[in-house]
Design an enzyme around this catalytic site. Structure first.
Site, PDB file in Angstrom:
ATOM      1  N   SER A 172      12.063 -30.069  21.604  1.00  0.00           N
ATOM      2  CA  SER A 172      11.189 -31.131  20.961  1.00  0.00           C
ATOM      3  C   SER A 172       9.489 -31.176  21.223  1.00  0.00           C
ATOM      4  O   SER A 172       9.278 -30.433  21.960  1.00  0.00           O
ATOM      5  CB  SER A 172      11.482 -32.750  21.760  1.00  0.00           C
ATOM      6  OG  SER A 172      11.318 -32.289  23.004  1.00  0.00           O
ATOM      7  N   TYR A 182      -0.267 -34.230  37.597  1.00  0.00           N
ATOM      8  CA  TYR A 182      -0.119 -33.522  36.304  1.00  0.00           C
ATOM      9  C   TYR A 182      -1.375 -32.473  36.012  1.00  0.00           C
ATOM     10  O   TYR A 182      -1.356 -31.488  35.722  1.00  0.00           O
ATOM     11  CB  TYR A 182       0.160 -34.305  35.105  1.00  0.00           C
ATOM     12  CG  TYR A 182       0.085 -33.857  33.897  1.00  0.00           C
ATOM     13  CD1 TYR A 182       1.450 -33.177  33.289  1.00  0.00           C
ATOM     14  CD2 TYR A 182      -1.079 -33.721  32.882  1.00  0.00           C
ATOM     15  CE1 TYR A 182       1.329 -32.622  31.997  1.00  0.00           C
ATOM     16  CE2 TYR A 182      -0.992 -33.236  31.574  1.00  0.00           C
ATOM     17  CZ  TYR A 182       0.317 -32.476  31.297  1.00  0.00           C
ATOM     18  OH  TYR A 182       0.385 -31.972  30.071  1.00  0.00           O
ATOM     19  N   ASN A 211       6.044 -23.635  27.932  1.00  0.00           N
ATOM     20  CA  ASN A 211       5.722 -25.059  27.215  1.00  0.00           C
ATOM     21  C   ASN A 211       6.335 -26.110  28.081  1.00  0.00           C
ATOM     22  O   ASN A 211       5.287 -27.038  27.792  1.00  0.00           O
ATOM     23  CB  ASN A 211       6.256 -24.780  26.048  1.00  0.00           C
ATOM     24  CG  ASN A 211       6.106 -26.151  25.275  1.00  0.00           C
ATOM     25  OD1 ASN A 211       4.990 -26.736  24.896  1.00  0.00           O
ATOM     26  ND2 ASN A 211       7.138 -26.941  25.103  1.00  0.00           N
ATOM     27  N   LYS A 235      -1.922 -28.489  35.856  1.00  0.00           N
ATOM     28  CA  LYS A 235      -2.368 -27.705  34.537  1.00  0.00           C
ATOM     29  C   LYS A 235      -3.596 -26.894  35.019  1.00  0.00           C
ATOM     30  O   LYS A 235      -3.700 -25.756  34.276  1.00  0.00           O
ATOM     31  CB  LYS A 235      -2.811 -28.945  33.520  1.00  0.00           C
ATOM     32  CG  LYS A 235      -1.592 -29.566  32.834  1.00  0.00           C
ATOM     33  CD  LYS A 235      -0.783 -28.456  32.376  1.00  0.00           C
ATOM     34  CE  LYS A 235       0.468 -29.345  31.553  1.00  0.00           C
ATOM     35  NZ  LYS A 235       1.373 -28.174  30.896  1.00  0.00           N
TER      36      LYS A 235
END
Length: 255
Positions: free
Chosen positions: A22, A162, A97, A166
């Site tokens: 998705s 998060y 991803n 990253k």
């Protein structure tokens, strides 16, 4: 719109994509399939993943291999990477991803939340690379593409776990590039800006916020998942043969 460029060396290539069912991942799965690659993708949600595989098979006559996997389970991740190699040959393109960009307040973060967040957003990038590296060496080289985000570059206030992950992906990318480069394995990172996926629309997009964001971009268009595909195809192909240990920002010029 999918990129018009064709990369001849991607035809028949064995590609593995995490989070490929998705959002941006689905666009990547389709993009590589349209290049003629043999695509396997990892996801945890059956509904959208199977629908995507059905649609690509109907449109292109080739079906991507859906591997249902909880990427927090390292052994399951390793097993899925092995299944992709068994089905399509040694993986020579890995796209890390998969991510989960849940918002969270500093005062609400527990140890359990933190560890689970890193187990989705950072840890799998290493272990999937570890899993495919031997096959890439056998194949004579490969390309690993890690998704980071511009969120840690713009001091995003609402998801510190998060953004920490990253930022960590950039360090991981450079470390892996330094180690694996001798085997002609390139490792790069891509940092998208605000890409408007269905998840973003459902949870965080407002007309006002989106308009304000686009106004700060050099290119005054809303970014779609397909807008990231061309950069990933380039990083996967031999067109970027001497490009490694880099982070490419794809954000319409926001930064």
């Amino acid at each position: 719109m999918m990129p018009s460029a064709r990369f001849a060396d991607l035809e028949g290539a064995s590609v593995l994509i995490t989070g490929g069912g998705s959002g941006i991942g689905a666009a990547l799965t389709e993009g590589f399939a349209r290049q003629g690659a043999k695509v396997a993708f990892i996801d945890i949600a059956d509904g959208p993943s199977l629908a995507l595989a059905d649609r690509i098979e109907k449109e292109l006559g080739r079906r991507p291999l859906y591997l249902k996997t909880d990427i927090r389970d390292v052994e399951a991740l390793r097993a899925s990477a092995a299944r992709a190699a068994e089905a399509h040959g040694d993986v020579t393109v890995l796209v890390n991803n998969a991510a989960l960009d849940d918002r969270h307040a500093v005062e609400d973060v527990t140890v359990e939340f933190w560890d689970n967040n890193q187990a989705v957003n950072l840890r799998p990038h290493f272990f999937s690379a570890q899993a495919v590296a031997p096959g890439m060496k056998r194949a004579g080289g490969g390309s690993i593409i890690n998704f980071t985000s511009t969120s840690f570059l713009i001091n995003h206030p609402d998801m510190p776990a998060y953004t920490a992950a990253k930022a960590g992906i950039v360090g991981l990318t450079k470390g892996l590039a330094g180690k694996l480069g001798a085997d002609d394995i390139r490792v790069n990172a891509i940092a998208p800006g605000w890409v408007i996926t269905e998840r973003q629309k459902q949870l965080w997009v407002t007309e006002q916020a989106l308009a304000a964001h686009v106004a700060k971009q050099c290119i005054k268009q809303v970014m779609q998942p397909e807008d990231v595909v061309g950069t990933v195809l380039f990083l996967a192909s031999d067109a970027s043969r001497m490009l490694t240990a880099q982070m490419l920002i794809v954000d319409g010029g926001f930064l």
